[in-house]
Design an enzyme around this catalytic site. Structure first.
Site, PDB file in Angstrom:
ATOM      1  N   LYS A 196      15.531 -30.429 -23.112  1.00  0.00           N
ATOM      2  CA  LYS A 196      14.700 -30.388 -24.324  1.00  0.00           C
ATOM      3  C   LYS A 196      15.616 -30.312 -25.529  1.00  0.00           C
ATOM      4  O   LYS A 196      16.611 -29.592 -25.514  1.00  0.00           O
ATOM      5  CB  LYS A 196      13.756 -29.183 -24.327  1.00  0.00           C
ATOM      6  CG  LYS A 196      12.844 -29.151 -25.569  1.00  0.00           C
ATOM      7  CD  LYS A 196      11.810 -28.054 -25.497  1.00  0.00           C
ATOM      8  CE  LYS A 196      12.353 -26.680 -25.784  1.00  0.00           C
ATOM      9  NZ  LYS A 196      12.878 -26.535 -27.191  1.00  0.00           N
ATOM     10  N   GLU A 238      15.520 -30.488 -30.102  1.00  0.00           N
ATOM     11  CA  GLU A 238      14.693 -30.340 -31.289  1.00  0.00           C
ATOM     12  C   GLU A 238      14.908 -31.498 -32.258  1.00  0.00           C
ATOM     13  O   GLU A 238      16.017 -32.026 -32.379  1.00  0.00           O
ATOM     14  CB  GLU A 238      15.010 -29.016 -31.993  1.00  0.00           C
ATOM     15  CG  GLU A 238      14.710 -27.790 -31.139  1.00  0.00           C
ATOM     16  CD  GLU A 238      15.025 -26.486 -31.858  1.00  0.00           C
ATOM     17  OE1 GLU A 238      15.360 -26.517 -33.062  1.00  0.00           O
ATOM     18  OE2 GLU A 238      14.937 -25.422 -31.211  1.00  0.00           O
ATOM     19  N   GLU A 259       5.446 -26.581 -32.265  1.00  0.00           N
ATOM     20  CA  GLU A 259       5.581 -25.163 -32.564  1.00  0.00           C
ATOM     21  C   GLU A 259       5.124 -24.844 -33.978  1.00  0.00           C
ATOM     22  O   GLU A 259       5.541 -25.487 -34.941  1.00  0.00           O
ATOM     23  CB  GLU A 259       7.023 -24.685 -32.370  1.00  0.00           C
ATOM     24  CG  GLU A 259       7.176 -23.191 -32.641  1.00  0.00           C
ATOM     25  CD  GLU A 259       8.486 -22.606 -32.157  1.00  0.00           C
ATOM     26  OE1 GLU A 259       8.706 -21.399 -32.384  1.00  0.00           O
ATOM     27  OE2 GLU A 259       9.284 -23.338 -31.552  1.00  0.00           O
ATOM     28  N   ASP A 305      16.931 -26.209 -22.308  1.00  0.00           N
ATOM     29  CA  ASP A 305      17.185 -26.485 -23.723  1.00  0.00           C
ATOM     30  C   ASP A 305      18.628 -26.913 -23.947  1.00  0.00           C
ATOM     31  O   ASP A 305      19.556 -26.343 -23.353  1.00  0.00           O
ATOM     32  CB  ASP A 305      16.949 -25.208 -24.554  1.00  0.00           C
ATOM     33  CG  ASP A 305      15.620 -25.228 -25.291  1.00  0.00           C
ATOM     34  OD1 ASP A 305      15.022 -26.309 -25.442  1.00  0.00           O
ATOM     35  OD2 ASP A 305      15.188 -24.142 -25.719  1.00  0.00           O
ATOM     36  N   ASP A 355      16.526 -21.669 -25.356  1.00  0.00           N
ATOM     37  CA  ASP A 355      17.633 -21.038 -26.062  1.00  0.00           C
ATOM     38  C   ASP A 355      17.209 -19.726 -26.720  1.00  0.00           C
ATOM     39  O   ASP A 355      18.041 -18.996 -27.257  1.00  0.00           O
ATOM     40  CB  ASP A 355      18.278 -21.986 -27.077  1.00  0.00           C
ATOM     41  CG  ASP A 355      17.309 -22.497 -28.131  1.00  0.00           C
ATOM     42  OD1 ASP A 355      16.125 -22.102 -28.111  1.00  0.00           O
ATOM     43  OD2 ASP A 355      17.739 -23.306 -28.983  1.00  0.00           O
ATOM     44  N   SER A 356      15.918 -19.400 -26.615  1.00  0.00           N
ATOM     45  CA  SER A 356      15.442 -18.075 -27.019  1.00  0.00           C
ATOM     46  C   SER A 356      16.126 -16.975 -26.230  1.00  0.00           C
ATOM     47  O   SER A 356      16.086 -15.802 -26.613  1.00  0.00           O
ATOM     48  CB  SER A 356      13.916 -17.984 -26.829  1.00  0.00           C
ATOM     49  OG  SER A 356      13.546 -18.403 -25.522  1.00  0.00           O
TER      50      SER A 356
END
Length: 279
Positions: A118, A120, A186, A88, A49-50
């Site tokens: 993925k 978080e 991270e 993501d 999502d960056s």
């Protein structure tokens, strides 16, 4: 791109089996050409999502949508033959409930051919991870600095220092026990990252963590020098393509204004050339 078209790529269980073995290599990708370049070199490629920050100019990842992740996931899938595709889940697409997470994860996998998603979060996401895995959705977890939570974490700060280290350890154990096949660590202290890697049975993928992790990932725009708004401490620039591109654009602009481009070799003649000669 269907999963069948990329049947030579590893699957989540193959990545899990790399625990403690040869380091796992991964990068983010958002477009077909970049995916093609990294395909032969990476074990998995993440559509992160960056993309919101490095391609769409967003200030953070919070505005990224499902449609954006699916579009970029489809583009990356077209460029992969031997690397596994992971996508993501964007902010707001999985936090409400396990059922919401499953519906959106299933959509992402069906639309992109991704082998896994993925998401978080640690302890708080344990139930959701287990729900997804039990229903056939492989999950890569992400703990430590979780960019979708920057408003509650106080910004892009190193996590797991001092007393908060035990909470990060609890997060790592929780996602492993819930069935995640790997976990991204991270922006954590190296000693804590090494401890997590030693204590949990699934591979750890470091980004600002430790060389002792089971694998590493970077945002390719960072490591290639294409995104230069800021440079995290954990990023190594392997190239300076942004600087090279700016020089090339400046040279192009100079030649256009001087009428040096296009030159004779770039122009077409009035008559077609003889067969076998340049057109």
């Amino acid at each position: 791109m269907s999963a069948t078209a990329r049947q030579t790529a590893p699957m989540p269980d193959d990545i899990r089996a790399m625990k403690g073995g040869a380091p796992i290599v991964s990068l983010t990708a958002y477009t077909t050409p970049m995916a093609e370049l990294m395909d032969a070199h990476c074990d998995f490629v993440l559509v992160g999502d960056s993309v919101g920050m490095v391609l769409h100019g967003m200030p953070n990842t919070l505005g990224v949508t499902m449609d954006m992740m699916i579009m970029h996931g489809q583009a990356v899938a077209r460029g992969l033959k031997t690397a596994m595709l992971v996508v993501d889940m964007p902010f707001g697409s999985y936090e409400e409930s396990p059922a919401q997470a499953f519906a959106n994860a299933a959509t992402i996998m069906a639309e992109t051919g991704a082998a896994a998603v993925k998401l978080e979060g640690g302890v708080a996401m344990g139930e959701t991870i287990r729900f997804l895995v039990d229903r056939g959705v492989p999950v890569m977890a992400h703990i430590g600095l979780t960019p979708q939570s920057i408003n509650t974490l106080g910004g892009y700060k190193v996590q797991g220092r001092d007393e908060s280290a035990e909470q990060v350890m609890a997060d790592a154990r929780a996602v492993a026990e819930a069935g995640a096949f790997s976990v991204v660590l991270e922006k954590l202290p190296a000693t804590l990252s090494d401890r997590i890697t030693a204590e949990i049975p699934i591979p750890t993928i470091g980004i600002g963590a430790s060389a002792g992790c089971d694998g590493q990932i970077l945002v390719h725009y960072d490591m290639l020098g294409l995104f230069t708004a800021f440079k995290p401490k954990f990023v190594k620039r392997y190239a300076h393509l942004g600087e090279d591109a700016e020089k090339a654009i400046a040279e192009y602009a100079k030649e256009v204004r001087a009428r040096d481009f296009p030159a004779k070799e770039h122009l077409f003649a009035d008559k077609a050339p003889a067969k076998g000669k340049s057109k």
